[in-house]
Design a protein around this motif. Sequence first.
Motif, mmCIF file in Angstrom:
data_model
loop_
_atom_site.group_PDB
_atom_site.id
_atom_site.type_symbol
_atom_site.label_atom_id
_atom_site.label_comp_id
_atom_site.label_asym_id
_atom_site.label_seq_id
_atom_site.Cartn_x
_atom_site.Cartn_y
_atom_site.Cartn_z
ATOM 1 N N GLU A 153 0.829 -1.202 0.000
ATOM 2 C CA GLU A 153 0.000 0.000 0.000
ATOM 3 C C GLU A 153 0.869 1.258 0.000
ATOM 4 O OE1 GLU A 153 -3.103 -0.035 2.918
ATOM 5 O OE2 GLU A 153 -3.508 -2.172 2.675
ATOM 6 N N HIS A 154 1.805 1.281 -0.916
ATOM 7 C CA HIS A 154 2.765 2.386 -0.974
ATOM 8 C C HIS A 154 2.065 3.684 -1.359
ATOM 9 C CE1 HIS A 154 6.205 4.664 -2.879
ATOM 10 N NE2 HIS A 154 6.650 4.410 -1.668
ATOM 11 N N ASP A 155 2.199 4.690 -0.513
ATOM 12 C CA ASP A 155 1.604 6.003 -0.778
ATOM 13 C C ASP A 155 2.597 6.899 -1.510
ATOM 14 O OD1 ASP A 155 -0.880 7.786 0.249
ATOM 15 O OD2 ASP A 155 0.950 8.984 0.240
ATOM 16 N N HIS A 156 3.733 7.145 -0.911
ATOM 17 C CA HIS A 156 4.812 7.902 -1.539
ATOM 18 C C HIS A 156 6.013 7.872 -0.606
ATOM 19 C CE1 HIS A 156 3.397 10.877 1.341
ATOM 20 N NE2 HIS A 156 4.494 11.599 1.116
ATOM 21 N N HIS A 157 7.143 8.306 -1.103
ATOM 22 C CA HIS A 157 8.325 8.492 -0.256
ATOM 23 C C HIS A 157 8.477 9.983 -0.006
ATOM 24 C CE1 HIS A 157 12.243 7.220 1.463
ATOM 25 N NE2 HIS A 157 12.570 8.470 1.153
ATOM 26 N N CYS A 158 8.309 10.382 1.233
ATOM 27 C CA CYS A 158 8.335 11.797 1.597
ATOM 28 C C CYS A 158 9.784 12.269 1.706
ATOM 29 C CB CYS A 158 7.584 12.026 2.910
ATOM 30 S SG CYS A 158 7.474 13.769 3.374
ATOM 31 N N GLY A 159 10.190 13.133 0.785
ATOM 32 C CA GLY A 159 11.535 13.680 0.845
ATOM 33 C C GLY A 159 11.683 14.822 1.830
ATOM 34 N N VAL A 160 10.574 15.285 2.416
ATOM 35 C CA VAL A 160 10.644 16.384 3.382
ATOM 36 C C VAL A 160 11.094 15.876 4.744
ATOM 37 C CG1 VAL A 160 9.327 18.203 4.524
ATOM 38 C CG2 VAL A 160 8.895 17.667 2.125
ATOM 39 N N ILE A 161 10.466 14.799 5.217
ATOM 40 C CA ILE A 161 10.837 14.240 6.521
ATOM 41 C C ILE A 161 11.725 13.009 6.374
ATOM 42 C CG2 ILE A 161 8.774 15.120 7.635
ATOM 43 C CD1 ILE A 161 7.504 12.420 7.392
ATOM 44 N N GLY A 162 12.015 12.603 5.137
ATOM 45 C CA GLY A 162 12.941 11.498 4.918
ATOM 46 C C GLY A 162 12.403 10.156 5.357
ATOM 47 N N GLY A 163 11.217 9.800 4.919
ATOM 48 C CA GLY A 163 10.629 8.526 5.300
ATOM 49 C C GLY A 163 9.672 8.026 4.242
ATOM 50 N N CYS A 164 9.490 6.715 4.193
ATOM 51 C CA CYS A 164 8.591 6.084 3.239
ATOM 52 C C CYS A 164 7.219 5.917 3.900
ATOM 53 C CB CYS A 164 9.147 4.728 2.803
ATOM 54 S SG CYS A 164 8.498 4.143 1.230
ATOM 55 N N VAL A 165 6.172 6.252 3.172
ATOM 56 C CA VAL A 165 4.809 6.173 3.684
ATOM 57 C C VAL A 165 4.126 4.985 3.025
ATOM 58 C CG1 VAL A 165 2.621 7.370 3.986
ATOM 59 C CG2 VAL A 165 4.764 8.661 3.983
ATOM 60 N N GLY A 166 3.771 4.006 3.833
ATOM 61 C CA GLY A 166 3.127 2.802 3.334
ATOM 62 C C GLY A 166 2.101 2.289 4.312
ATOM 63 N N GLN A 167 1.879 0.984 4.268
ATOM 64 C CA GLN A 167 0.823 0.379 5.078
ATOM 65 C C GLN A 167 1.032 0.588 6.570
ATOM 66 O OE1 GLN A 167 0.653 -4.029 5.626
ATOM 67 N NE2 GLN A 167 -1.299 -3.881 4.543
ATOM 68 N N ARG A 168 2.262 0.503 7.044
ATOM 69 C CA ARG A 168 2.525 0.572 8.475
ATOM 70 C C ARG A 168 2.938 1.961 8.957
ATOM 71 N NH1 ARG A 168 3.048 -3.652 11.522
ATOM 72 N NH2 ARG A 168 4.649 -2.599 12.767
ATOM 73 N N SER A 169 3.275 2.864 8.048
ATOM 74 C CA SER A 169 3.703 4.206 8.461
ATOM 75 C C SER A 169 2.707 5.293 8.091
ATOM 76 C CB SER A 169 5.066 4.532 7.830
ATOM 77 O OG SER A 169 4.993 4.478 6.415
ATOM 78 N N LEU A 170 1.588 4.930 7.469
ATOM 79 C CA LEU A 170 0.592 5.933 7.114
ATOM 80 C C LEU A 170 0.011 6.593 8.358
ATOM 81 C CD1 LEU A 170 -1.115 7.327 4.936
ATOM 82 C CD2 LEU A 170 -2.710 5.412 5.053
ATOM 83 N N ARG A 171 -0.117 5.839 9.443
ATOM 84 C CA ARG A 171 -0.665 6.405 10.684
ATOM 85 C C ARG A 171 0.223 7.518 11.213
ATOM 86 N NH1 ARG A 171 0.852 1.250 14.654
ATOM 87 N NH2 ARG A 171 2.788 0.725 13.568
ATOM 88 N N TRP A 172 1.555 7.324 11.171
ATOM 89 C CA TRP A 172 2.475 8.339 11.673
ATOM 90 C C TRP A 172 2.453 9.576 10.786
ATOM 91 C CZ3 TRP A 172 2.686 6.466 16.080
ATOM 92 C CH2 TRP A 172 3.032 5.143 16.345
ATOM 93 N N PHE A 173 2.393 9.380 9.479
ATOM 94 C CA PHE A 173 2.409 10.529 8.569
ATOM 95 C C PHE A 173 1.135 11.350 8.710
ATOM 96 C CE2 PHE A 173 1.862 12.479 4.332
ATOM 97 C CZ PHE A 173 3.036 13.202 4.275
ATOM 98 N N THR A 174 -0.012 10.688 8.802
ATOM 99 C CA THR A 174 -1.273 11.413 8.953
ATOM 100 C C THR A 174 -1.308 12.170 10.283
ATOM 101 O OG1 THR A 174 -2.388 9.706 7.643
ATOM 102 C CG2 THR A 174 -3.771 11.185 8.929
ATOM 103 N N LEU A 175 -0.857 11.526 11.353
ATOM 104 C CA LEU A 175 -0.835 12.195 12.654
ATOM 105 C C LEU A 175 0.152 13.354 12.658
ATOM 106 C CD1 LEU A 175 -1.949 12.205 15.502
ATOM 107 C CD2 LEU A 175 -0.183 10.563 16.155
ATOM 108 N N TYR A 176 1.249 13.217 11.920
ATOM 109 C CA TYR A 176 2.215 14.322 11.804
ATOM 110 C C TYR A 176 1.574 15.537 11.141
ATOM 111 C CZ TYR A 176 5.969 17.007 9.615
ATOM 112 O OH TYR A 176 6.786 18.023 9.184
#
Length: 335
Positions: A153-176
């Motif tokens: 479920e790859h969303d994108h690789h965020c070059g601003v915060i230096g992290g990949c947004v996918g199935q397990r990290s979408l929660r952290w990115f949205t909360l950020y």
Amino acid sequence: VSVLYWRLAQSRAGMKQRGLGLREPRAPLGPCGKLRATRWFGTRWYVSPDLCTWCVPTCITLFLLCGTLAVAGWVGVRSPGMWEMWFLLATVATALACSLACGLTDPGVLPRLQPGEVDINENDETLRKCDYCGLRRPPRTNHCHTCDVCVLEHDHHCGVIGGCVGQRSLRWFTLYLLSIGVATSHGASWLVRSMIAMNSPSQSADSPSTPMPFPPPVRGRRRGSLGFGDEAGPHMAFHIMLLIFVANVALVVGCLGVYYVFLVCSDTTRREASRGKARMVGEAAAICGHEHRAAELTSRFAWRTFGRLGRVCHPPPSLLDEAMDRAENAKARPA
């Protein structure tokens, strides 16, 4: 500037390889690709290859925080505004922790095959095969060229915060995004109230009934065009400049956070939304692996919202952790 230069160098290298008809080098990589697996405090972490870019938004956030606290004129803990300051600090700390978690945790990696391993989906011709990992990718899985792995479920690789947004990290990115939006909106309202307090009738600084944690207005012998004393001119100018910057950040990041809440509730990634896959039905949806969403998109939205939120907040177990455990056990096993 350094981030833009690094991105430009990457794009030139990719164009050079495509011109020569070459793929990315097939150097042996571990299950986590270019992510660097390490252990801190007894927990396994996966460091993103461009995690250093996390320092840029962090410095900007801290600058806005310190500027807001300094310019708004915090004057003691007896005021009810003390709770507002703790709320602001809590939201900023949450945003920084979530942005760091995006670059240090598993985004939902589909582990690379190691010598002697066989892809369990090798015989499934309906799945597309990754040209870089050599794996049959499950539906909604895409290859991240920065991390050099396939992400579920790859969303994108965020070059601003230096992290990949996918199935397990979408929660952290949205909360950020939501935390930054709330913090900057609160800071903008604080600055507006400070400007109003500067132009209000004089109040005693020692009065315990002061409703706002702001200093009394500065009154000079002459008054400027904005209705403030001469001594308050530079202070007011910095107020306006900081308010414009904070308000712009609140508008952009806040709207992006609301947009991601909508994507989470509709079970859609930004990659899918940009390509219009949310409207696919029938055979086209089945080919792209979205047959499970063709019926969902025509059903009532509210019935499935809580289930989607629960899956994002509590994603499935990490496949990468299992692969790393197998690799460590294989190394520890005597030959």
